[in-house]
Design a protein around this motif. Structure first.
Motif, PDB file in Angstrom:
ATOM      1  N   GLU A  47       6.627  -6.235   7.367  1.00  0.00           N
ATOM      2  CA  GLU A  47       7.113  -7.167   6.332  1.00  0.00           C
ATOM      3  C   GLU A  47       7.029  -6.556   4.941  1.00  0.00           C
ATOM      4  OE1 GLU A  47       5.389  -8.341   8.901  1.00  0.00           O
ATOM      5  OE2 GLU A  47       6.542 -10.033   9.697  1.00  0.00           O
ATOM      6  N   GLU A  48       5.873  -5.932   4.638  1.00  0.00           N
ATOM      7  CA  GLU A  48       5.698  -5.339   3.305  1.00  0.00           C
ATOM      8  C   GLU A  48       6.662  -4.184   3.064  1.00  0.00           C
ATOM      9  OE1 GLU A  48       3.855  -6.224   0.643  1.00  0.00           O
ATOM     10  OE2 GLU A  48       3.366  -8.029   1.755  1.00  0.00           O
ATOM     11  N   SER A  49       6.979  -3.429   4.124  1.00  0.00           N
ATOM     12  CA  SER A  49       7.936  -2.318   3.995  1.00  0.00           C
ATOM     13  C   SER A  49       9.337  -2.850   3.702  1.00  0.00           C
ATOM     14  CB  SER A  49       7.960  -1.482   5.282  1.00  0.00           C
ATOM     15  OG  SER A  49       6.689  -0.987   5.557  1.00  0.00           O
ATOM     16  N   LEU A  50       9.702  -3.947   4.372  1.00  0.00           N
ATOM     17  CA  LEU A  50      11.030  -4.539   4.147  1.00  0.00           C
ATOM     18  C   LEU A  50      11.105  -5.197   2.770  1.00  0.00           C
ATOM     19  CD1 LEU A  50      11.680  -6.160   7.644  1.00  0.00           C
ATOM     20  CD2 LEU A  50      12.772  -4.122   6.732  1.00  0.00           C
ATOM     21  N   LEU A  51       9.951  -5.641   2.278  1.00  0.00           N
ATOM     22  CA  LEU A  51       9.911  -6.313   0.987  1.00  0.00           C
ATOM     23  C   LEU A  51      10.217  -5.354  -0.167  1.00  0.00           C
ATOM     24  CD1 LEU A  51       9.372  -9.192   0.009  1.00  0.00           C
ATOM     25  CD2 LEU A  51       6.968  -8.617  -0.220  1.00  0.00           C
ATOM     26  N   VAL A  52       9.799  -4.090  -0.029  1.00  0.00           N
ATOM     27  CA  VAL A  52      10.066  -3.113  -1.102  1.00  0.00           C
ATOM     28  C   VAL A  52      11.381  -2.352  -0.878  1.00  0.00           C
ATOM     29  CG1 VAL A  52       7.658  -2.796  -1.745  1.00  0.00           C
ATOM     30  CG2 VAL A  52       8.603  -1.345   0.015  1.00  0.00           C
ATOM     31  N   LEU A  53      12.097  -2.687   0.208  1.00  0.00           N
ATOM     32  CA  LEU A  53      13.372  -2.031   0.504  1.00  0.00           C
ATOM     33  C   LEU A  53      14.470  -2.597  -0.414  1.00  0.00           C
ATOM     34  CD1 LEU A  53      14.440  -0.033   2.815  1.00  0.00           C
ATOM     35  CD2 LEU A  53      15.320  -2.093   3.893  1.00  0.00           C
ATOM     36  N   PRO A  54      15.177  -1.756  -1.178  1.00  0.00           N
ATOM     37  CA  PRO A  54      16.233  -2.270  -2.072  1.00  0.00           C
ATOM     38  C   PRO A  54      17.351  -2.963  -1.289  1.00  0.00           C
ATOM     39  CG  PRO A  54      15.701   0.016  -2.598  1.00  0.00           C
ATOM     40  CD  PRO A  54      15.033  -0.295  -1.295  1.00  0.00           C
ATOM     41  N   PHE A  55      17.996  -3.953  -1.918  1.00  0.00           N
ATOM     42  CA  PHE A  55      19.021  -4.746  -1.231  1.00  0.00           C
ATOM     43  C   PHE A  55      20.237  -3.896  -0.830  1.00  0.00           C
ATOM     44  CE2 PHE A  55      22.814  -7.488  -1.197  1.00  0.00           C
ATOM     45  CZ  PHE A  55      22.445  -8.338  -0.163  1.00  0.00           C
ATOM     46  N   SER A  56      20.494  -2.799  -1.527  1.00  0.00           N
ATOM     47  CA  SER A  56      21.669  -1.958  -1.214  1.00  0.00           C
ATOM     48  C   SER A  56      21.636  -1.418   0.220  1.00  0.00           C
ATOM     49  CB  SER A  56      21.761  -0.798  -2.205  1.00  0.00           C
ATOM     50  OG  SER A  56      20.561  -0.048  -2.181  1.00  0.00           O
ATOM     51  N   TYR A  57      20.424  -1.350   0.795  1.00  0.00           N
ATOM     52  CA  TYR A  57      20.312  -0.848   2.173  1.00  0.00           C
ATOM     53  C   TYR A  57      20.398  -1.964   3.212  1.00  0.00           C
ATOM     54  CZ  TYR A  57      18.732   3.516   0.042  1.00  0.00           C
ATOM     55  OH  TYR A  57      18.662   4.678  -0.684  1.00  0.00           O
TER      56      TYR A  57
ATOM     57  N   THR B 192       0.864  -1.180   0.000  1.00  0.00           N
ATOM     58  CA  THR B 192       0.000   0.000   0.000  1.00  0.00           C
ATOM     59  C   THR B 192       0.900   1.229   0.000  1.00  0.00           C
ATOM     60  OG1 THR B 192      -0.040   0.108   2.410  1.00  0.00           O
ATOM     61  CG2 THR B 192      -1.797  -1.167   1.357  1.00  0.00           C
ATOM     62  N   ILE B 193       0.301   2.394  -0.118  1.00  0.00           N
ATOM     63  CA  ILE B 193       1.081   3.631  -0.111  1.00  0.00           C
ATOM     64  C   ILE B 193       1.760   3.821   1.252  1.00  0.00           C
ATOM     65  CG2 ILE B 193      -0.806   5.191   0.578  1.00  0.00           C
ATOM     66  CD1 ILE B 193       1.814   5.933  -2.176  1.00  0.00           C
ATOM     67  N   GLU B 194       1.124   3.288   2.333  1.00  0.00           N
ATOM     68  CA  GLU B 194       1.720   3.405   3.681  1.00  0.00           C
ATOM     69  C   GLU B 194       3.005   2.569   3.781  1.00  0.00           C
ATOM     70  OE1 GLU B 194      -1.627   2.998   3.366  1.00  0.00           O
ATOM     71  OE2 GLU B 194      -2.137   5.039   4.034  1.00  0.00           O
ATOM     72  N   THR B 195       2.992   1.361   3.193  1.00  0.00           N
ATOM     73  CA  THR B 195       4.188   0.509   3.267  1.00  0.00           C
ATOM     74  C   THR B 195       5.328   1.124   2.449  1.00  0.00           C
ATOM     75  OG1 THR B 195       3.475  -0.869   1.419  1.00  0.00           O
ATOM     76  CG2 THR B 195       2.847  -1.602   3.609  1.00  0.00           C
ATOM     77  N   ILE B 196       4.972   1.745   1.313  1.00  0.00           N
ATOM     78  CA  ILE B 196       6.006   2.395   0.485  1.00  0.00           C
ATOM     79  C   ILE B 196       6.610   3.579   1.235  1.00  0.00           C
ATOM     80  CG2 ILE B 196       6.362   3.742  -1.642  1.00  0.00           C
ATOM     81  CD1 ILE B 196       4.220   1.844  -2.905  1.00  0.00           C
ATOM     82  N   LYS B 197       5.736   4.360   1.894  1.00  0.00           N
ATOM     83  CA  LYS B 197       6.230   5.520   2.667  1.00  0.00           C
ATOM     84  C   LYS B 197       7.112   5.065   3.829  1.00  0.00           C
ATOM     85  CE  LYS B 197       2.530   8.809   1.617  1.00  0.00           C
ATOM     86  NZ  LYS B 197       1.260   9.391   2.093  1.00  0.00           N
ATOM     87  N   ALA B 198       6.724   3.958   4.478  1.00  0.00           N
ATOM     88  CA  ALA B 198       7.523   3.427   5.595  1.00  0.00           C
ATOM     89  C   ALA B 198       8.897   2.992   5.095  1.00  0.00           C
ATOM     90  CB  ALA B 198       6.795   2.255   6.246  1.00  0.00           C
ATOM     91  N   ALA B 199       8.949   2.309   3.918  1.00  0.00           N
ATOM     92  CA  ALA B 199      10.226   1.882   3.331  1.00  0.00           C
ATOM     93  C   ALA B 199      11.078   3.109   2.985  1.00  0.00           C
ATOM     94  CB  ALA B 199       9.978   1.044   2.083  1.00  0.00           C
ATOM     95  N   GLU B 200      10.438   4.162   2.468  1.00  0.00           N
ATOM     96  CA  GLU B 200      11.172   5.397   2.130  1.00  0.00           C
ATOM     97  C   GLU B 200      11.768   6.039   3.374  1.00  0.00           C
ATOM     98  OE1 GLU B 200       8.322   7.733  -0.007  1.00  0.00           O
ATOM     99  OE2 GLU B 200       8.669   6.679  -1.907  1.00  0.00           O
ATOM    100  N   ARG B 201      11.009   6.004   4.480  1.00  0.00           N
ATOM    101  CA  ARG B 201      11.523   6.588   5.739  1.00  0.00           C
ATOM    102  C   ARG B 201      12.737   5.812   6.243  1.00  0.00           C
ATOM    103  NH1 ARG B 201       6.003   7.374   6.816  1.00  0.00           N
ATOM    104  NH2 ARG B 201       5.838   5.480   8.071  1.00  0.00           N
ATOM    105  N   ILE B 202      12.694   4.471   6.114  1.00  0.00           N
ATOM    106  CA  ILE B 202      13.842   3.644   6.530  1.00  0.00           C
ATOM    107  C   ILE B 202      15.049   3.970   5.645  1.00  0.00           C
ATOM    108  CG2 ILE B 202      14.727   1.270   6.723  1.00  0.00           C
ATOM    109  CD1 ILE B 202      11.794   0.401   7.313  1.00  0.00           C
TER     110      ILE B 202
END
Length: 938
Positions: A816-826, A745-755
């Motif tokens: 889990e969904e936030s970590l799933l969209v997190l790129p591996f470089s991080y 969802t847009i919330e999980t994407i925003k959470a991944a961006e914050r991380i």
């Protein structure tokens, strides 16, 4: 630069006129320590809690935009899980009325919700055919179960076993083992959709309701229990439970076992209970204790059955045996050797049928401590009824205890009007006219009427006139709430009514192709000395087509008449001569209005367009594509060229007739909007819809800038498109029976961006620190290090502590969904930080959960990366030691609490967490036995 036109925003002020939406089920909730008094019902996007005794609304659980589709109270009675049309689930605290947890996993409306017996887990089924199990305590999703091919209709946890039963419209009932998360049995004995099911007799019997008049009963035998018993019969049954020997001759009990070697439960059909209704089962349910079973179809009858307990069955069997022996003696036969069995109809007995005043959409049962059964019914016509059943009576009869109706109409509101002082609102439907106080939203008058189509307040606001479908005009007095006069005005429906600007009379248009002019007059009343108001027919204008709408120009010189031939004809009022014809719509004009200065006329049609015309020459200024369905109502805002339109697409829109621009959309209604009304001062808009709700919108002082509105609209569209995108795939995972519970969802994407931003800041700060140390070394003295303003705002914390703070703020259900969209470089940086945090012993549980998930989804890349070998080795040591410590602390605390419990019980002779009466009774019995034995010996 020219000045931009400023508009004022209209905001939703209230929702009223709605008792309950028939979209979802209702449920008894425990509030203020009472059960069986308060009922939670869906009300569009909100949930209302009604006091059935007083007929008052005691709590509103506010939703967002989507309609409520499912309700389920928790076993402790403190929480209520609410499912919505967009697939979201929110858990509300009934004490505070606040939403504590939000789960996002389904892609379509939630259709089934159920807690387990402890309230720690929640299962949800949806229109997307998937079942998800959620952890309510940890506020996260556990897993997704796939297997059904149609809408899930019911899901039930078993108390004793870690099993789940689900049924769906694909005619299947599936059994799931939650330890291994797979379907181990599928019942295919139904010819049509399975609409509901219930577990009875301590979960040893399953009742299913389908598309016919049968309730099928299945006996459940738990194979593991049979294996555990040492009797030789059990060994036989064990032998018969081999995959090959489990074939049923009856094709209705055909079972498909996907894993025959892992047999857990055996289902065998024992018969059917015939319902009186011939149509499909709509709702099937039991009370909390499982003593009563009830169901209803698409009609107005609730059928109630009593389920006998083990003791009652035993007593009945003994009675039957006695009768059989007696019969055998009379016939001088030997004692009957064959065992007497009870039929299914004797075990599940019909108690009574409850006939409600309208079609039932849902129900709930509760057995009160006094021994009476309370049944609450949600009806199709915006009514809640509470029935009570006295079980001690010889022939139990359901008695209606209360009925909540005052808060709304029984059918759709077709006309609305505002009083001249902006205080009273008139709403009229097929059966009644109601007058509402705008400020308190209370219904102050209810008057019976015929099917109303149009209405107005008579000048002075003491009387109202209603135009009906049968062609009558009905005049009501508001002070007494009585019908003063009824006139046969038209031979067909009175489609439109308009008050003349001089307020001396009005005009009506009907389906009999006539426009009739009326004047107010005072006539002598036969029953009293005073004169009363009446209506006098003055003139008639006959036309070639049915009249759909009539409107006066503000100077009362012109009359616009909309006809069924898709044109609008304008006549002079004084001579009734033809002036203009406005043609251009492809379908009939259903609504229109003339602005305050008489220069413009706006027409709304069934062709979904709104046309703005000049009244001087009848030229079309602009045609606007207004709604996605027919435009049902149109009205200008007083003293302006702005107007509102209402459409069958459920939206209300505001437009500028000078600039031909769409200003704002008022979204809230979930179905067709039939009509709206603007207050004379233009500050309020009231609208009525097919969802049975009336909504009030208020003009605020907040200016509305069109560019900002468009920007917000684009953002909302983008967020919607993100949610509809393909879900991220976990490497190495196939699309099998199970999957991750969450969704992007847009919330999980925003959470991944914050991380990601936090890790970027950490990297920058570490680089700066290296540089600073090098400068200090070169200078040979300490140089002040500039603190990042973000870190200063958090109280001068370290960059690594800041990353942890950001990480902790991610919602548990979205982790889990936030970590799933997190790129591996991080990920490498995150793993190093995790090692650091776990060594410190902070938030071990959360970090271990995130760590294990990252290792699962990036296993290949992590194991092939030489740089991360030492990090993983360190993590292995630290996590094992820290988790062991945490487990030891938990164990110690548990032991301490058990010790304290025993101490308190010993001191106060009070047993906590269990009913001690049985134990004391047993002790008493043993003491008495001992005393008798002693006396016997003496």
């Amino acid at each position: 630069m020219g000045l931009t036109r400023q508009y004022l925003r209209y905001e939703p002020a209230a929702l009223f006129g709605l008792v309950a939406s028939a979209r979802a089920g209702l449920a008894f909730v425990a509030l203020r320590g009472e059960r069986g008094r308060y009922v939670a019902v869906p009300a569009c996007e909100h949930v209302f809690v009604w006091d059935t005794r007083k007929g008052e609304k005691v709590l509103i659980l506010k939703g967002l935009k989507q309609q409520v589709s499912c309700l389920c109270p928790s076993p402790d009675g403190l929480h209520l899980a609410v499912g919505y049309e967009d697939g979201a689930i929110r858990v509300f605290n009934l004490l505070s009325g606040e939403s504590t947890v939000t789960f996002n996993g389904h892609r379509a409306a939630v259709t089934a919700l159920q807690y387990d017996h402890l309230g720690g887990r929640l299962v949800s089924g949806s229109k997307d055919t998937e079942v998800i199990v959620w952890d309510v305590i940890n506020e996260s999703g556990l897993y997704r179960l796939r297997g059904h091919k149609d809408v899930i209709t019911q899901a039930l946890f078993l108390k004793e076993k870690n099993l789940l039963v689900t049924c769906a419209k694909d005619t299947l009932v599936k059994w799931w083992d939650l330890d291994t998360q797979h379907c181990f049995k599928t019942l295919v004995g139904h010819r049509a959709e399975v609409w509901g099911m219930a577990l009875l007799s301590e979960e040893k019997r399953l009742i299913t309701g389908s598309g016919d008049s049968e309730l099928r009963a299945w006996d459940l035998t738990y194979i593991q229990e049979v294996k555990d018993s040492d009797e030789p019969e059990s060994k036989k049954s064990k032998g018969s439970s081999s995959p090959g020997a489990e074939e049923n001759t009856e094709d209705e009990t055909l079972e498909l076992d996907e894993h025959p070697e892992e047999r857990i439960v055996k289902c065998s059909k024992v018969g059917s209970i015939m319902r009186e209704g011939r149509d499909r089962v709509v709702t099937l349910g039991t009370d909390r204790m499982g003593k009563f079973l009830a169901c209803h179809g698409t009609d107005a009858v609730l059928e109630v059955f009593s389920v006998l307990s083990e003791e009652e069955i035993q007593k009945k069997l003994e009675k039957k045996m006695k009768k059989a022996r007696k019969k055998a003696k009379q016939n001088s036969e030997e004692e009957p050797e064959k065992s007497v069995e009870l039929s299914l109809q004797e075990e599940i007995q019909r108690v009574t049928n409850v006939k409600s005043s309208s079609k039932i959409k849902s129900f709930d049962l509760i057995l009160s401590p006094k021994g009476e059964l309370k049944m609450v019914l949600l009806l199709q016509n915006n009514v809640i009824e509470l029935y009570s059943l006295d079980l001690s009576a010889q022939v139990p009869q359901a008695v209606r205890v209360s009925r909540i109706t005052i808060g709304g109409h029984r059918s759709d509101v077709r006309t609305l009007a505002f009083s001249s002082d902006n205080i009273a609102i008139l709403s009229a439907a097929a059966e009644s006219v109601k007058i509402w106080n705008r400020s308190t939203l209370q219904c102050i008058r209810t008057m019976e009427c015929e099917y109303a189509l149009c209405s107005l307040f008579v000048p002075g606001d003491r009387q109202v006139i209603i135009g009906t479908k049968t062609g009558k005009l009905q005049l009501y007095d508001l002070a007494s709430g009585s019908l003063i006069e009824t006139l046969d005005a038209h031979d067909g429906a009175v489609w439109s009514i308009a008050l003349s600007p001089d307020q001396h009379g009005f005009v009506t248009g009907g389906a009999d192709k006539c426009v009739k002019f009326w004047e107010f007059e005072l006539v002598k009343d036969e029953s009293s000395v005073q004169k009363r108001l009446s209506m006098k027919h003055v003139r008639v204008l006959e036309l070639d087509e049915d009249v759909l709408c009539v409107r006066y120009s503000p100077n009362q010189k012109l009359l616009a008449v909309s006809l069924l031939d898709c044109t609008v004809k304008v006549f002079y009022v004084d001579t009734l001569k033809f002036f203009l014809s406005l043609y251009g719509h492809k379908l009939p004009v259903l609504c229109m209005d003339i602005c305050y200065d008489g220069t413009l006329i706006a027409t709304g049609s069934a062709d979904r367009n709104v046309k703005i015309w000049g009244l001087d020459f009848g030229d079309c200024h602009r045609s606007l594509f207004a709604h996605d369905d027919s435009v049902m109502y149109l009205q200008f805002v007083p003293k302006s060229h702005l107007f509102f339109t209402a459409g069958k697409d459920g939206k209300i829109k505001q437009w500028d007739a000078d600039k031909f621009e769409h200003i704002q959309t008022l979204e809230g209604h979930h179905q067709e909007v039939w009509c709206l009304a603007l207050s004379p001062n233009g500050d309020y808009v009231v609208s009525a819809s097919h969802d049975k709700s009336l909504r009030l919108w208020e003009r605020t002082r907040e200016p509305l800038i069109l560019e900002e509105e468009r920007e917000m609209q684009r953002e909302a569209e983008y967020e919607e498109s993100v949610a509809k995108e393909e879900q991220p795939v976990v490497a190495g995972e196939t699309q099998g029976e199970t999957g991750l519970a969450g969704k992007k969802t847009i919330e999980t994407i925003k959470a991944a961006e914050r991380i990601m931003e936090a890790i970027e800041l950490y990297r920058e700060e570490m680089a700066k620190l290296k540089e600073h140390n090098a400068i200090c070394k070169a200078a040979g003295k300490e140089v002040p290090f500039p603190v990042n303003p973000i870190l200063r705002a958090y109280g001068n914390i370290t960059p690594s502590a800041y990353v942890l703070e950001v990480f902790k703020k991610v919602k548990s259900s979205e982790l889990e969904e936030s970590l799933l969209v997190l790129p591996f470089s991080y990920v490498p940086d995150l793993l190093r930080l995790f090692n650091e945090y776990i060594q410190l012993g902070s938030d071990v549980e959360l970090l271990c959960r995130a760590l294990l998930f990252l290792l699962k989804i990036h296993f290949g890349q992590i194991t092939s990366n030489q740089m991360l070998v030492t990090v993983i080795e360190n993590l292995k040591k630290t996590t094992i030691s820290r988790v062991s410590e945490a487990r030891d602390v938990l164990g110690f605390n548990m032991a301490g609490l058990q010790f304290l419990k025993r101490e308190i019980e010993a001191r106060d002779e009070v047993t906590f967490f269990a009913d001690a009466t049985e134990r004391f009774e047993e002790k008493k019995r043993k003491r008495k036995k001992k005393e008798k034995m002693v006396l016997a010996v003496l």
